[in-house]
Design an enzyme around this catalytic site. Structure first.
Site, short mmCIF file in Angstrom:
data_model
loop_
_atom_site.label_atom_id
_atom_site.label_comp_id
_atom_site.label_asym_id
_atom_site.label_seq_id
_atom_site.Cartn_x
_atom_site.Cartn_y
_atom_site.Cartn_z
N CYS A 30 1.06 -1.21 0.02
CA CYS A 30 -0.19 -0.02 -0.24
C CYS A 30 0.83 1.28 -0.40
O CYS A 30 0.18 2.30 -0.48
CB CYS A 30 -0.66 -0.58 1.49
SG CYS A 30 -2.20 -1.55 1.16
N HIS A 31 1.87 1.28 0.71
CA HIS A 31 3.03 2.08 1.10
C HIS A 31 3.41 2.49 0.09
O HIS A 31 4.56 4.04 0.07
CB HIS A 31 3.26 2.98 3.07
CG HIS A 31 1.94 2.53 3.62
ND1 HIS A 31 1.29 3.31 3.63
CD2 HIS A 31 1.67 1.71 4.65
CE1 HIS A 31 -0.22 3.21 4.38
NE2 HIS A 31 0.81 1.89 4.97
N CYS A 34 9.41 5.45 34.45
CA CYS A 34 9.48 6.79 35.34
C CYS A 34 7.80 6.69 36.42
O CYS A 34 8.19 6.80 38.08
CB CYS A 34 8.74 7.75 34.44
SG CYS A 34 10.78 8.58 34.07
N CYS A 75 -2.77 -1.32 10.80
CA CYS A 75 -2.64 -2.25 9.86
C CYS A 75 -2.61 -3.32 9.21
O CYS A 75 -3.30 -3.94 8.24
CB CYS A 75 -1.84 -1.11 8.82
SG CYS A 75 -2.08 0.64 8.57
N CYS A 135 5.07 14.30 36.72
CA CYS A 135 6.31 14.47 35.64
C CYS A 135 7.22 15.38 35.96
O CYS A 135 8.50 16.01 35.71
CB CYS A 135 5.99 13.88 34.37
SG CYS A 135 4.38 12.43 34.37
N ARG A 174 9.56 4.00 28.58
CA ARG A 174 10.03 4.81 29.12
C ARG A 174 9.18 5.88 30.64
O ARG A 174 9.57 5.69 31.46
CB ARG A 174 10.80 6.17 28.28
CG ARG A 174 11.31 7.38 28.85
CD ARG A 174 12.81 7.06 29.85
NE ARG A 174 12.75 6.91 31.33
CZ ARG A 174 13.51 6.42 31.95
NH1 ARG A 174 14.67 7.23 31.56
NH2 ARG A 174 13.40 6.46 32.89
N CYS A 191 10.08 16.42 38.41
CA CYS A 191 11.68 16.23 37.92
C CYS A 191 12.03 17.04 36.82
O CYS A 191 13.08 18.11 36.54
CB CYS A 191 12.34 14.91 37.63
SG CYS A 191 12.36 14.35 38.81
N HIS A 192 11.06 17.03 35.75
CA HIS A 192 11.15 17.18 34.33
C HIS A 192 11.24 19.05 33.47
O HIS A 192 11.53 19.85 33.33
CB HIS A 192 10.85 16.37 33.26
CG HIS A 192 11.35 15.23 33.26
ND1 HIS A 192 12.96 14.82 32.32
CD2 HIS A 192 10.40 13.92 33.40
CE1 HIS A 192 12.51 13.76 32.57
NE2 HIS A 192 11.62 13.27 33.68
#
Lengths: 266, 110
Positions: A84-85, A227, A119, A182, A223, A185-186
């Site tokens: 398809c792609h 965290c 897909c 979150c 990730r 810290c960030h």
């Protein structure tokens, strides 16, 4: 004479000041947009060198694997992604910059991993790939790699707006036994040490990324789970709505930063 | 032969006497043998590549023994002096005795 000298000095200082300002803004080149700095800029020069050299970057092995999977026929429909792609370097260019995006059929956000599996189950009539396993990671890396260098540009208005707000709320909500969000810290401490590691600004543009600690490539949701566990809260499942909303918010935090997939972090 | 996914980078051409850089990277999880399965508590057996070698026209020009502290997906680069046109043959041997090989050709001029 003395007066002239003072005027000259002030002029010089102003000129230097301006030079210094522009020098500061462009310190990290493409890895900095306004006050947003890519996680790349928080890594040591050795780690950055590993990412810059495509040969040394072990994440590139997954790009090769994804390329092979791209044209691999699978499922009852006898199709591959390429059926398809066609050429991924054309059709998938820019895809990484806009996902996760709102899906009308689902009525919620969808990220690249989920789109790949949609897909597979829909068009290819094949079994969906498992989260965090080689094939799905390889394909996600391959698809996002096609947009490397393009600025992150996720849509956060219109139908995506309520999900963006949910993601933002999740980001700022305190959780776990350590009662940390979150942002604790960030947002408060990027660039400072968290034990042996250095905190980044909590953005989503470089994932899936090769993490030296993991010794392999991992998704953004891995990730997130890491965290969440670190603040001693119960992590959500891979591909859960909470994480996909958060992924949109993390993508927005990185707006304008170039996609680095597969990036290298420690 | 084991299916080792390896990448090598060797210049196609070099002048005689020139020292050129060779880069290699092999995809391997390099299980150290020190980790435990969290559920069962049993040790996961060691499974690493323990030997890497490079032959230049049949003559060994570089080799190294690897130990559990080597990271996953080991990267190795070294320098070789160009002498004759021919091939550089690389081999990786793991704990199960499987050998992965890959080779590259080089043209030496002058």
């Amino acid at each position: 004479m003395a007066c002239k000298f003072i005027v000259f000095s002030i002029g010089l200082a102003l000129a230097l000041g301006i030079v210094h300002e522009t020098g500061h803004a462009g310190e990290w080149g493409k890895y900095q947009v306004e006050d947003r700095r890519s996680g790349y800029t928080y890594r040591t020069k050795e780690t950055r060198a590993m990412q810059d050299d495509d040969f040394q970057n072990p994440g590139m092995a997954l790009v090769d694997e994804g390329e092979a999977l791209w044209s691999m026929v699978d499922g009852k429909a006898g199709k591959s992604c390429a059926s398809c792609h066609q050429d991924a370097s054309v059709t998938m260019r820019g895809v990484g910059a806009v996902y996760p995006k709102f899906d009308i059929g689902l009525g919620k956000l969808k990220n690249i991993e989920q789109q790949i599996n949609t897909c597979r189950t829909g068009q290819m009539q094949a079994t969906p790939w498992k989260w965090e396993k080689g094939q799905l990671l390889a394909m996600t890396v391959y698809v996002r790699h096609q947009s490397r260098g393009m600025p992150m540009n996720v849509k956060v208005d219109g139908s995506a707006a309520p999900f963006f707000e949910k993601g933002k709320a999740f980001y700022n909500e305190r959780r776990g036994q350590l009662d940390m969000s979150c942002g604790s810290c960030h947002e408060a401490y990027p660039g400072t040490r968290i034990r042996a590691d250095m905190l980044s600004q909590g953005q989503g543009h470089s994932f899936p990324t090769y993490r030296l600690k993991w010794q392999k490539v991992g998704s953004l949701h891995r990730r997130f789970r890491g965290c969440n566990k670190q603040v001693r809260s119960k992590p959500y499942k891979y591909g859960s709505d909470e994480y996909v909303n958060l992924e949109l918010y993390a993508g927005w935090r990185a707006r304008g930063l170039p996609i680095e997939t597969p990036a290298l972090r420690n | 032969m084991a299916n080792f996914k390896a990448r090598i980078k060797v210049p196609k051409k070099a002048k005689k006497g020139e020292v050129f850089q060779v880069k290699t990277l092999v995809t391997h999880k390099m299980e150290t043998g020190l980790r435990k399965n969290k559920k069962t508590g049993k040790k996961i057996p060691r499974f690493i590549i323990n030997k890497f070698a490079c032959n230049y026209n049949g003559k060994e020009v570089f080799s190294s023994n690897w130990h559990p502290a080597i990271s996953a997906n080991p990267y190795m680069s070294f320098y070789v002096r160009a002498e004759k046109s021919g091939s550089l043959d690389f081999s990786w041997t793991d704990d199960k005795g499987q050998v992965g090989t890959k080779s590259a050709k080089i043209m030496v001029t002058g």
